[in-house]
Design an enzyme around this catalytic site. Sequence first.
Site, short mmCIF file in Angstrom:
data_model
loop_
_atom_site.label_atom_id
_atom_site.label_comp_id
_atom_site.label_asym_id
_atom_site.label_seq_id
_atom_site.Cartn_x
_atom_site.Cartn_y
_atom_site.Cartn_z
N ALA A 1 55.97 37.05 20.35
CA ALA A 1 57.12 36.24 20.59
C ALA A 1 58.04 36.14 19.17
CB ALA A 1 56.89 34.62 20.74
N SER B 1 47.20 35.74 18.65
CA SER B 1 46.48 36.38 19.96
C SER B 1 47.07 37.73 20.53
CB SER B 1 46.50 35.38 20.98
OG SER B 1 45.88 34.06 20.77
N GLU C 1 53.51 30.94 22.75
CA GLU C 1 52.66 30.23 23.22
C GLU C 1 52.88 28.82 22.81
OE1 GLU C 1 48.52 31.84 23.34
OE2 GLU C 1 48.07 29.68 23.85
N ARG D 1 42.47 30.99 37.89
CA ARG D 1 41.48 30.80 36.67
C ARG D 1 40.81 29.36 36.48
NH1 ARG D 1 44.12 33.73 31.45
NH2 ARG D 1 43.71 35.28 32.63
N GLY E 1 53.55 37.21 16.24
CA GLY E 1 53.11 37.86 17.35
C GLY E 1 53.99 38.32 18.18
N ARG F 1 48.31 28.68 34.10
CA ARG F 1 49.17 30.07 33.80
C ARG F 1 48.52 31.08 34.64
NH1 ARG F 1 48.36 34.50 30.28
NH2 ARG F 1 46.44 33.48 29.35
N GLN G 1 44.24 41.77 26.29
CA GLN G 1 43.28 42.81 27.08
C GLN G 1 44.03 43.36 28.30
OE1 GLN G 1 39.14 41.84 27.40
NE2 GLN G 1 39.02 41.50 25.35
N GLY G 2 44.19 42.25 29.27
CA GLY G 2 44.66 42.71 30.59
C GLY G 2 45.75 43.43 30.70
N GLY G 3 46.86 42.75 30.08
CA GLY G 3 48.44 43.43 30.11
C GLY G 3 49.40 42.66 30.55
N GLU H 1 44.96 41.09 38.71
CA GLU H 1 44.23 40.04 38.06
C GLU H 1 44.18 38.76 39.13
OE1 GLU H 1 45.27 39.35 33.92
OE2 GLU H 1 44.94 41.50 33.48
N HIS I 1 41.37 29.25 25.72
CA HIS I 1 42.28 30.66 25.89
C HIS I 1 43.54 30.34 25.76
CE1 HIS I 1 42.55 34.98 26.81
NE2 HIS I 1 43.14 34.59 28.02
P1 FAD Z 1 50.26 34.79 18.52
O1 FAD Z 1 50.38 36.30 19.05
O2 FAD Z 1 48.94 34.26 18.65
O3 FAD Z 1 51.20 34.96 17.16
C1 FAD Z 1 51.15 33.60 16.29
C2 FAD Z 1 51.58 34.13 14.98
O4 FAD Z 1 51.86 33.03 14.11
C3 FAD Z 1 50.62 34.99 13.94
O5 FAD Z 1 51.40 35.82 13.74
C4 FAD Z 1 50.03 34.07 13.06
O6 FAD Z 1 49.48 34.75 11.95
C5 FAD Z 1 51.07 33.20 12.80
N1 FAD Z 1 51.16 31.80 12.42
C6 FAD Z 1 50.52 30.90 13.21
N2 FAD Z 1 50.57 29.60 12.35
C7 FAD Z 1 51.19 30.01 11.22
C8 FAD Z 1 51.82 29.22 10.25
N3 FAD Z 1 51.35 27.86 9.80
N4 FAD Z 1 52.57 29.94 9.04
C9 FAD Z 1 52.75 31.14 9.16
N5 FAD Z 1 52.38 31.88 10.47
C10 FAD Z 1 51.43 31.25 11.13
N6 FAD Z 1 48.23 37.22 27.86
C11 FAD Z 1 48.81 38.32 28.34
O7 FAD Z 1 49.96 37.85 28.93
N7 FAD Z 1 48.11 39.24 28.89
C12 FAD Z 1 46.56 39.45 28.19
O8 FAD Z 1 46.21 40.33 28.58
C13 FAD Z 1 46.23 38.40 27.57
N8 FAD Z 1 45.14 38.59 27.08
C14 FAD Z 1 44.41 37.85 26.21
C15 FAD Z 1 43.32 37.97 25.32
C16 FAD Z 1 42.91 37.31 24.23
C17 FAD Z 1 41.60 37.43 23.61
C18 FAD Z 1 43.66 36.17 23.88
C19 FAD Z 1 43.15 35.14 22.76
C20 FAD Z 1 44.71 35.81 24.68
C21 FAD Z 1 45.39 36.93 25.73
N9 FAD Z 1 46.55 36.64 26.24
C22 FAD Z 1 47.13 37.36 27.23
C23 FAD Z 1 47.25 35.38 25.87
C24 FAD Z 1 48.53 35.67 24.87
O9 FAD Z 1 47.93 37.06 24.15
C25 FAD Z 1 49.20 35.05 23.92
O10 FAD Z 1 49.47 33.88 24.59
C26 FAD Z 1 50.49 35.67 23.29
O11 FAD Z 1 49.89 36.73 22.62
C27 FAD Z 1 50.91 34.54 22.11
O12 FAD Z 1 51.83 35.10 21.36
P2 FAD Z 1 52.58 34.35 20.34
O13 FAD Z 1 53.60 35.44 19.71
O14 FAD Z 1 53.36 33.09 20.92
O15 FAD Z 1 51.44 34.17 19.45
C1 SIN Z 2 42.46 38.85 30.33
O1 SIN Z 2 42.76 39.98 30.19
O2 SIN Z 2 41.84 38.48 31.04
C2 SIN Z 2 43.39 37.69 30.00
C3 SIN Z 2 44.71 37.90 30.51
C4 SIN Z 2 45.49 36.57 30.29
O3 SIN Z 2 45.16 35.71 29.58
O4 SIN Z 2 46.57 36.71 30.79
#
Ligand code: FAD
Ligand code: SIN
Length: 506
Positions: A18, A43, A360, A277, A16, A371, A48-50, A115, A336
Amino acid sequence: MIDRMIRADAVIIGGGVAGLATALATPGDVVLVSKSDFGHGGSTEWAQGGVAVALAADDSPQLHASDTLRVGLGINDQQAVQVLTSEGPRRVQELIRHGARFDRNAKGDLSFGREAGHGLHRIVHANGDATGAEIMRAMSAAVALRSNVTVHDQTYAFELVLDSGRIVGAVAVGPEGEIIQYVTPSVVLATGGIGRLYSRTTNPVEVTGAGLAMAARVGARLIDLEFVQFHPTALVSDLDPMPLLTEALRGAGAVLVDDQGSRFMAAIHRDAELAPRDIVARATWSLLEAGRSVYLDASEAVGSEFPDRFPTVFAAAQRAGLDPRVEPLPVSPAAHYHMGGVGVDLFGRSSIPGLWVVGEAAATGVHGANRLASNSLLEGLVFGARAASSVTGSLLPAPRVVPAIPSPIVDAPGAVREVRSLMWDRVGIVRDDSGLSCAIDRLDQLSRHLTSGSGEAADMVLAARLIAISARSRAESRGAHFRRDFPATGQPERRAFDAPDLATVA
Ligand code: FAD
Ligand code: SIN
């Protein structure tokens, strides 16, 4: 039995925002492991929001920091917040250079949304409400151009390898069921949050708390696990995950109404629908618990512009047979985001040498008890780059091979279903000692059944158990953690499990 042994300078688990941010800035032979297809899953793609970032003319990192701290309710790490808000603008500009196209106004300047909890318009977004998909597209394309990064997708990591107190690798199961041992001095966990531990969640299927479980098993310091954020407006339908109705809709003027069509948030908080929130989620939940219904009504504020301004939400509503241009949408809170996670310093270093954690899955301390909306994508960008600089600074010779003995992968769909409803019912928006104790007892029983194996079900039971234990031990209410039996807020304090003894931690 290990089928393949792969050596690398660094292994990043998770693709993702990160994991990709870390991969873009780490030199040497890097392997990026992801259980989903590269460029998809997790995720990030669904955001969505940004991205909240101080780039508007009337904004500053200080204003962004002060909103983040106010909403976090006393337990943010102030230094981490300064890092997030001051390095954020540079990271978002970098993302734009990587090709991410954010929405712009008629003059060609970035267009900023609003937001909850933000004092001004500060959220950059893409294609209306499809920000995450655009970020994934741009970042995965940039990583694909890096000749030093090898991608192993459809590969599930399930164990970290520890030798004399430091991480020396990880074990995963590949797309053909083969067991792979990675031998590396640097593992970066970027596995995302824990949303799938709950029966009502906005999170996609990949988000199961695997990183938290793996880190716990090697004794890493875990922090603030009880802080799970519930988004107030998930669409009620028979879809799992529940489609998110972005907070940007309320930022654009959409209102929450009860089953009589009356607004209720203005009587609860001066910012009404744009209150923090946790407050909106609890207000919504108290109506639902009383057998009432709650709706998000954007018909006046957005109306006919809905398909253009919020195409993702519009498509989800249409799938559920609803037309948000002219009718209110039924909503419920849903799990969430996880504010807690594996404790890290300002460079993503966990308490175990050789293990970094970003995104995350990490507890950097930026979010505190609640958050601020859209701070999470920014956290992935900022702390992913910082972790990469730290991995680079400590590139070590390849460790000696410590043969891992993988435990059998256990598939237990019944246990997964039970964990999800137990967490929603007992470790949800409103908690108390008896519900938490009941959840912990049952999770203990489930974990005894699964101890001989690894894999998703075992990870989920362990992650759920640790969250429930943390929630029981915090005898106060603060932000997203609300205790019916301890409604008052006590002294601000971050809470850690240090090297938890998983058999006796209860
Ligand atoms: P993720 O993007 O969740 O990626 C995790 C990765 O790890 C994936 O590639 C998955 O396949 C992999 N993985 C997991 N477990 C394993 C394993 N055991 N072995 C190998 N791979 C694994 N945040 C905002 O700031 N703005 C927003 O607008 C916003 N909107 C959101 C809308 C929705 C519907 C959701 C669900 C979340 C939203 N968030 C938003 C929160 C934000 O999207 C997440 O917190 C953020 O994207 C997390 O990024 P990440 O890279 O930590 O993890
Ligand atoms: C949203 O678009 O409401 C999600 C934004 C967030 O989780 O940061």
